[in-house]
Design an enzyme around this catalytic site. Structure first.
Site, mmCIF file in Angstrom:
data_model
loop_
_atom_site.group_PDB
_atom_site.id
_atom_site.type_symbol
_atom_site.label_atom_id
_atom_site.label_comp_id
_atom_site.label_asym_id
_atom_site.label_seq_id
_atom_site.Cartn_x
_atom_site.Cartn_y
_atom_site.Cartn_z
ATOM 1 N N GLY A 15 51.483 41.916 27.798
ATOM 2 C CA GLY A 15 52.377 42.924 28.383
ATOM 3 C C GLY A 15 53.827 42.701 27.983
ATOM 4 N NE ARG A 40 53.691 34.827 32.877
ATOM 5 C CZ ARG A 40 52.476 34.856 32.379
ATOM 6 N NH1 ARG A 40 51.543 35.592 32.932
ATOM 7 N NH2 ARG A 40 52.152 34.119 31.337
ATOM 8 C CB THR A 133 40.274 42.147 25.994
ATOM 9 O OG1 THR A 133 41.349 42.038 25.069
ATOM 10 C CG2 THR A 133 38.940 42.125 25.277
ATOM 11 C CG LEU A 164 49.530 40.389 20.661
ATOM 12 C CD1 LEU A 164 49.586 38.894 20.943
ATOM 13 C CD2 LEU A 164 50.680 41.062 21.355
ATOM 14 C CB ALA A 165 47.260 36.280 16.552
ATOM 15 C CG LEU A 222 34.544 42.949 24.296
ATOM 16 C CD1 LEU A 222 33.238 43.114 25.062
ATOM 17 C CD2 LEU A 222 35.249 41.684 24.785
ATOM 18 N NE ARG A 261 31.034 40.186 -2.842
ATOM 19 C CZ ARG A 261 29.893 39.770 -3.379
ATOM 20 N NH1 ARG A 261 28.852 40.568 -3.424
ATOM 21 N NH2 ARG A 261 29.804 38.545 -3.865
ATOM 22 C CG PHE A 273 37.493 29.206 18.415
ATOM 23 C CD1 PHE A 273 37.397 29.599 19.740
ATOM 24 C CD2 PHE A 273 36.369 29.289 17.610
ATOM 25 C CE1 PHE A 273 36.194 30.073 20.259
ATOM 26 C CE2 PHE A 273 35.158 29.760 18.124
ATOM 27 C CZ PHE A 273 35.065 30.139 19.455
ATOM 28 C CB CYS A 277 41.231 36.257 23.793
ATOM 29 S SG CYS A 277 42.533 36.861 24.886
HETATM 30 P P1 NAD Z 1 48.430 36.697 31.221
HETATM 31 O O1 NAD Z 1 47.679 35.911 32.217
HETATM 32 O O2 NAD Z 1 49.454 36.027 30.353
HETATM 33 O O3 NAD Z 1 49.189 37.910 31.955
HETATM 34 C C1 NAD Z 1 48.608 38.725 32.901
HETATM 35 C C2 NAD Z 1 49.636 39.015 33.992
HETATM 36 O O4 NAD Z 1 49.119 40.007 34.879
HETATM 37 C C3 NAD Z 1 49.988 37.820 34.870
HETATM 38 O O5 NAD Z 1 51.380 37.558 34.794
HETATM 39 C C4 NAD Z 1 49.562 38.241 36.285
HETATM 40 O O6 NAD Z 1 50.423 37.768 37.302
HETATM 41 C C5 NAD Z 1 49.608 39.740 36.181
HETATM 42 N N1 NAD Z 1 48.782 40.450 37.163
HETATM 43 C C6 NAD Z 1 47.477 40.235 37.493
HETATM 44 N N2 NAD Z 1 47.075 41.120 38.411
HETATM 45 C C7 NAD Z 1 48.136 41.911 38.699
HETATM 46 C C8 NAD Z 1 48.321 43.034 39.564
HETATM 47 N N3 NAD Z 1 47.325 43.523 40.309
HETATM 48 N N4 NAD Z 1 49.547 43.596 39.607
HETATM 49 C C9 NAD Z 1 50.568 43.121 38.851
HETATM 50 N N5 NAD Z 1 50.431 42.086 38.000
HETATM 51 C C10 NAD Z 1 49.226 41.480 37.910
HETATM 52 O O7 NAD Z 1 47.339 37.419 30.318
HETATM 53 P P2 NAD Z 1 47.502 37.912 28.783
HETATM 54 O O8 NAD Z 1 47.296 36.775 27.863
HETATM 55 O O9 NAD Z 1 48.721 38.730 28.673
HETATM 56 O O10 NAD Z 1 46.217 38.843 28.648
HETATM 57 C C11 NAD Z 1 46.153 40.095 29.292
HETATM 58 C C12 NAD Z 1 44.991 40.873 28.699
HETATM 59 O O11 NAD Z 1 45.228 41.114 27.311
HETATM 60 C C13 NAD Z 1 43.651 40.167 28.775
HETATM 61 O O12 NAD Z 1 42.647 41.122 29.012
HETATM 62 C C14 NAD Z 1 43.479 39.585 27.398
HETATM 63 O O13 NAD Z 1 42.122 39.447 27.041
HETATM 64 C C15 NAD Z 1 44.135 40.626 26.522
HETATM 65 N N6 NAD Z 1 44.665 40.141 25.250
HETATM 66 C C16 NAD Z 1 45.334 38.954 25.185
HETATM 67 C C17 NAD Z 1 45.876 38.525 23.973
HETATM 68 C C18 NAD Z 1 46.614 37.220 23.859
HETATM 69 O O14 NAD Z 1 46.890 36.811 22.747
HETATM 70 N N7 NAD Z 1 46.949 36.545 24.951
HETATM 71 C C19 NAD Z 1 45.768 39.333 22.840
HETATM 72 C C20 NAD Z 1 45.082 40.545 22.948
HETATM 73 C C21 NAD Z 1 44.548 40.938 24.149
HETATM 74 C C1 UGA Z 2 43.148 36.073 18.672
HETATM 75 C C2 UGA Z 2 43.023 37.140 17.596
HETATM 76 O O1 UGA Z 2 43.426 36.594 16.335
HETATM 77 C C3 UGA Z 2 43.875 38.348 17.935
HETATM 78 O O2 UGA Z 2 43.671 39.370 16.963
HETATM 79 C C4 UGA Z 2 43.478 38.867 19.314
HETATM 80 O O3 UGA Z 2 44.301 39.943 19.692
HETATM 81 C C5 UGA Z 2 43.630 37.756 20.332
HETATM 82 O O4 UGA Z 2 42.796 36.641 19.922
HETATM 83 C C6 UGA Z 2 43.180 38.111 21.694
HETATM 84 O O5 UGA Z 2 42.423 39.041 21.889
HETATM 85 O O6 UGA Z 2 43.605 37.373 22.572
HETATM 86 P P1 UGA Z 2 44.926 34.207 19.302
HETATM 87 O O7 UGA Z 2 43.825 33.655 20.130
HETATM 88 O O8 UGA Z 2 46.247 34.420 19.939
HETATM 89 O O9 UGA Z 2 44.492 35.624 18.694
HETATM 90 O O10 UGA Z 2 45.171 33.278 18.024
HETATM 91 P P2 UGA Z 2 44.342 33.039 16.668
HETATM 92 O O11 UGA Z 2 45.291 32.969 15.562
HETATM 93 O O12 UGA Z 2 43.210 33.981 16.515
HETATM 94 O O13 UGA Z 2 43.759 31.589 16.894
HETATM 95 C C7 UGA Z 2 42.718 31.316 17.820
HETATM 96 C C8 UGA Z 2 42.235 29.887 17.642
HETATM 97 O O14 UGA Z 2 41.510 29.755 16.431
HETATM 98 C C9 UGA Z 2 43.361 28.858 17.589
HETATM 99 O O15 UGA Z 2 42.985 27.713 18.308
HETATM 100 C C10 UGA Z 2 43.468 28.571 16.111
HETATM 101 O O16 UGA Z 2 44.003 27.315 15.849
HETATM 102 C C11 UGA Z 2 42.014 28.673 15.688
HETATM 103 N N1 UGA Z 2 41.826 28.960 14.249
HETATM 104 C C12 UGA Z 2 42.296 30.121 13.726
HETATM 105 C C13 UGA Z 2 41.129 28.057 13.464
HETATM 106 O O17 UGA Z 2 40.685 27.001 13.931
HETATM 107 N N2 UGA Z 2 40.940 28.349 12.130
HETATM 108 C C14 UGA Z 2 41.398 29.504 11.580
HETATM 109 O O18 UGA Z 2 41.179 29.713 10.364
HETATM 110 C C15 UGA Z 2 42.089 30.411 12.391
#
Ligand code: NAD
Ligand code: UGA
Length: 463
Positions: A15, A40, A133, A164-165, A222, A261, A273, A277
């Site tokens: 967010g 936060r 997600t 995003l990663a 997913l 490929r 890893f 997520c």
């Molecule tokens: P996060 O835990 O960092 O943030 C979630 C926030 O939501 C927290 O600050 C929490 O206090 C708040 N929250 C929960 N319930 C609430 C409510 N009812 N009202 C207001 N605030 C509330 O989580 P995140 O890493 O940002 O992930 C969020 C979602 O995005 C997950 O579904 C995750 O799978 C997905 N996602 C994460 C990543 C990533 O790299 N972290 C990347 C892609 C997708």
């Molecule tokens: C991953 C995906 O890359 C994002 O596209 C997705 O949005 C996100 O999950 C999510 O849904 O949360 P993230 O977990 O932030 O992103 O980071 P990554 O770069 O994917 O790394 C994940 C883990 O895999 C790390 O521990 C990294 O060190 C490991 N990794 C990655 C390896 O061990 N080898 C690799 O070649 C790549």
């Protein structure tokens, strides 16, 4: 419909950065990010922009530019919902820790709370966007809550998953491979999709904005994570075979990755890893497959997790075996605790599990991570509930720099691939350690030949 006011529920790793970039790229849109966690929100509003709660390269500059102009962080969830035309739900969706589906299914209680709150507050038509997600068909549940508990206003539900990663969030958001937007096939659904497309079109090329039906979008998120994680488990499975056969996994990865490929990305063998997520999303996929009776599909994807657990365990076993089958009372220096470089996020980091195994063997661990403090390290270990918190605190501590961390250590384990580790004076570190001095490079980032010349016993993954 022209969007001028956006609200995002959840000021976390997704967010926060996502909304900061939308606000920066769309100065004509007012973006308010709300969260229940007032600490936060206070950190996002901190006068010193370096104190924002999430470390991401480039993020503080984006926040600095937009905050107070058209980007706001607040705990007033209701007001922000009321004012917005579009509401992103970006709350956490962790693996369930109780009840049906425990340890597998996504816990949707935070999503449901958001839906109920939106329904309660909304007095005019809204577009609700799933940014979190979610399991495929969650939009159906959200729609049912909104329609049955709302004030008779119309809701359109869109799925707009985030790809995003962490560590590269800002550049991923600025230059996304694609933006995915799923929505209803009805005329109203298509209008809602177009409204969101128009927001992204402020900086993303039209050919990179993909629109689908809502179920395809939910499921694609997913499966994208499952495919990415599968590549890591595939190369990690080969790393074990390389260690037995004299092949070198870095060479194998390069050789196979040059086949266009297959492709060269995400073939880096590692200690396993981590992150919030991959594991949770694959477990969720497995759970969904099982719930449809598709046991072979479930088993196929579950193997990605089984392999990852094996890789983490194999790393800690190797440390114990190499240190003459005992690490009791030995000092093991951990370089890195975050789940990858350039983030302060430690969720599901391999380091936590390796530390837990070594503490079971009575090792004393000292950690240095450029962005993670001891408080977080202890809470990560306590969360596993393997032993009492006091016992964890007795076995693990941290120092603010790598040199003091490694002093008198029997071995060093590299758990995160921070760039600075490559620049250290390794002779100085060697001189300060117990002999023989071991390095276990869980990320294959150091120059093994140079380290061996200094006198280290160096072990990498997959060679
Ligand atoms: P996060 O835990 O960092 O943030 C979630 C926030 O939501 C927290 O600050 C929490 O206090 C708040 N929250 C929960 N319930 C609430 C409510 N009812 N009202 C207001 N605030 C509330 O989580 P995140 O890493 O940002 O992930 C969020 C979602 O995005 C997950 O579904 C995750 O799978 C997905 N996602 C994460 C990543 C990533 O790299 N972290 C990347 C892609 C997708
Ligand atoms: C991953 C995906 O890359 C994002 O596209 C997705 O949005 C996100 O999950 C999510 O849904 O949360 P993230 O977990 O932030 O992103 O980071 P990554 O770069 O994917 O790394 C994940 C883990 O895999 C790390 O521990 C990294 O060190 C490991 N990794 C990655 C390896 O061990 N080898 C690799 O070649 C790549």
């Amino acid at each position: 419909m022209k969007i001028t006011k956006i609200c995002c529920i959840g000021a976390g790793y997704v967010g926060g950065p996502t909304m900061a970039v939308i606000a920066q790229k769309c100065p004509h849109i007012q973006v308010t990010v709300v969260d229940l966690n007032s600490e936060r929100i206070a950190a996002w509003n901190d006068d010193d922009v370096n104190n924002i709660p999430i470390y991401e390269p480039g993020l503080s500059a984006v926040v600095q530019e937009a905050r107070g102009r058209n980007l706001f962080f607040s705990t007033d969830v209701e007001k922000a919902i009321d004012e917005a035309q579009v509401i992103f739900i970006s709350v956490n969706t962790p693996t369930k820790t109780y009840g049906k589906g425990k340890g597998m299914a996504a816990d949707l209680k935070y999503i449901e709370l958001c839906a109920r709150q939106i329904a309660k507050v909304a007095k005019d038509n809204k577009i609700v966007v799933e940014k979190s997600t979610l399991p495929v068909r969650t939009a159906e549940a959200i729609k049912s809550i909104l329609d049955n508990t709302g004030n008779g206003v119309q809701f359109q539900i869109l799925s707009n998953p985030e790809f995003l990663a962490e560590g590269t969030a800002v550049s991923d958001l600025m230059h996304p491979d694609r933006i995915l937007i799923g929505g209803d096939t009805t005329e109203e659904g298509q209008k809602a999709i177009q409204a969101l497309v128009d927001v992204y079109a402020n900086w993303v090329q039209p050919e990179n904005i993909l629109t689908t039906n809502v179920w395809s979008s939910e499921l694609s998120k997913l499966t994208a994570n499952a495919f990415l994680a599968q590549r890591i488990s595939s190369i990690n499975a080969l790393s074990e075979l390389c260690e037995k056969t004299g092949a070198d996994v870095n060479e194998v990865a390069k050789a196979i990755g040059m086949d266009s490929r297959i492709g060269s990305k995400f073939l880096k063998a590692s200690v396993g890893f981590g992150g919030s997520c991959f594991q949770k999303d694959i477990l969720n996929l497995v759970y969904i497959a099982k719930s449809y009776g598709l046991n072979e599909v479930a088993d196929y994807w579950e193997q990605v997790i089984i392999m990852n657990d094996h890789q983490k365990r194999r790393f800690s076993n190797r440390i114990v075996q190499t240190l003459y089958n005992t690490v009791a009372d030995k000092k093991i220096a951990f370089l890195g605790w975050a789940f990858k470089k350039d983030t302060n996020d430690t969720r599901e980091s391999a380091a936590i599990y390796v530390a837990n195994d070594l503490i079971n063997e009575e090792a004393n661990i000292v950690v240095y991570d450029p962005k993670v403090a001891l408080k977080k390290i202890l809470s990560d270990l306590d969360y596993l509930e393997t032993r009492e918190a006091v016992s964890n605190a007795k076995h693990i501590t941290s120092f603010p720099d790598a040199y003091s961390t490694c002093e008198n250590a029997h071995a060093i384990a590299i758990l995160t691939e921070w760039d600075e580790f490559k620049t250290y004076d390794w002779q100085k570190i060697y001189d300060s350690m117990q002999k023989p001095a071991f390095i276990f490079d869980g990320r294959n980032i150091l120059d093994g030949e140079k380290l061996k010349e200094i006198g280290f016993i160096y072990q990498a993954i997959g060679s």
